[in-house]
Design an enzyme around this catalytic site. Structure first.
Site, mmCIF file in Angstrom:
data_model
loop_
_atom_site.group_PDB
_atom_site.id
_atom_site.type_symbol
_atom_site.label_atom_id
_atom_site.label_comp_id
_atom_site.label_asym_id
_atom_site.label_seq_id
_atom_site.Cartn_x
_atom_site.Cartn_y
_atom_site.Cartn_z
ATOM 1 N N GLU A 44 0.813 -1.195 -0.057
ATOM 2 C CA GLU A 44 -0.067 -0.057 -0.007
ATOM 3 C C GLU A 44 0.801 1.320 -0.208
ATOM 4 O O GLU A 44 1.945 1.311 0.542
ATOM 5 C CB GLU A 44 -1.080 -0.026 1.213
ATOM 6 N N THR A 45 0.244 2.363 -0.728
ATOM 7 C CA THR A 45 0.916 3.738 -0.263
ATOM 8 C C THR A 45 -0.425 4.348 0.033
ATOM 9 O O THR A 45 -1.473 4.384 -0.245
ATOM 10 C CB THR A 45 1.322 4.282 -1.904
#
Length: 269
Positions: A44-45
């Site tokens: 994830e970002t």
């Protein structure tokens, strides 16, 4: 703008789960957010921007995998809170407005962060046809984890089985909305953890997630009921590995861990 890579649920670099973190003035369009997440190419970002004072939350927060936006992410929330606290941008507990409601991250004096997340509702279900073949082990039980997570939680025979899993990810993708959480009781609690897990999320572009905070909102109530204790420690047995301390308080589950910034750079686009 500044971009940071933070290893979450670990106290040392190159372990735990890496997340990209960007602090913005506002959210750009979704295509840009998705392209940045694809470029970062971690599980994830996280993208966050400050909210006006006096409201119910301090920062807006969204999470993207390389393939899609997700409704909840524990390790990227921990990573974002770590950046806010370590840089002095925010002091004390921070309230994040997210697709899963307001999530609170509180720093401790020892540097750890405690996340206040909704407890996942666990609904027993029949084993999907072919799940055992796809996973590489026959589950004992299967539970739906509700809309925020969208995973299938399964218990397998023992810890050694969890470590040995080599799933067929294409076949596993048909078994749940996001992926499968495989778990077992710890063989030796004297090693400092009570249960072990691995998480496979082929439907959102993640073959195996290193350490999954959101999964522990389901793992914590599952094992708390079986072990008779509200406070537990889970080991996620990926190649990078990480530990999550959990505490179930009814409809809320508290996840505690540390984080380390390993890259601090500049995004040029």
């Amino acid at each position: 703008m500044r971009i940071r890579i933070v290893d979450a649920f670990t106290d040392r670099p190159f372990a735990g789960n890496p997340a990209g973190v960007l602090l913005l003035d506002s959210f750009p369009d979704d295509d840009w957010l998705q392209n940045v997440a694809l470029e970062v190419n971690h599980a994830e970002t996280a993208f966050a921007h400050p909210l006006p004072g006096g409201g119910g939350a301090d920062w807006a927060l969204r999470w993207f995998t390389p393939a899609t936006e997700v409704a909840m992410c524990g390790h990227a929330t921990l990573a974002t809170a770590h950046v806010l606290h370590s840089t002095g941008v925010h002091r004390g507990p921070v309230r994040f407005a997210t697709r899963s409601g307001v999530l609170v991250a509180s720093p401790g004096e020892d540097g750890a962060v405690t996340l206040d997340f909704p407890t996942a509702p666990l609904t027993p279900i029949d084993l999907p046809e072919g799940l055992g073949r796809a996973l590489g082990a026959e589950p004992r039980t299967a539970f739906d984890t509700g809309p925020n997570i969208g995973d299938l939680l399964v218990e397998v025979a023992d810890e050694r089985t969890v470590h040995a899993l080599r799933p067929d990810l294409e076949a596993l993708a048909a078994c749940s909305a996001r992926g499968v959480i495989a778990t077992a009781r710890a063989e030796n609690p004297a090693l400092g953890y009570d249960f072990v897990s691995r998480c496979f999320f082929p439907n959102v572009g993640i073959a195996e997630d290193p350490v999954t905070g959101s999964a522990h909102t389901a793992l914590a109530p599952y094992w708390s009921e079986r072990l008779g204790r509200s406070v537990l420690t889970g080991l996620q047995a990926s190649a990078r590995s990480g530990r999550v301390r959990t505490e179930v308080r009814g409809e809320r589950t508290f996840l505690r861990g540390r984080a380390v910034t390993v890259i601090d750079g500049e995004l040029l686009v």
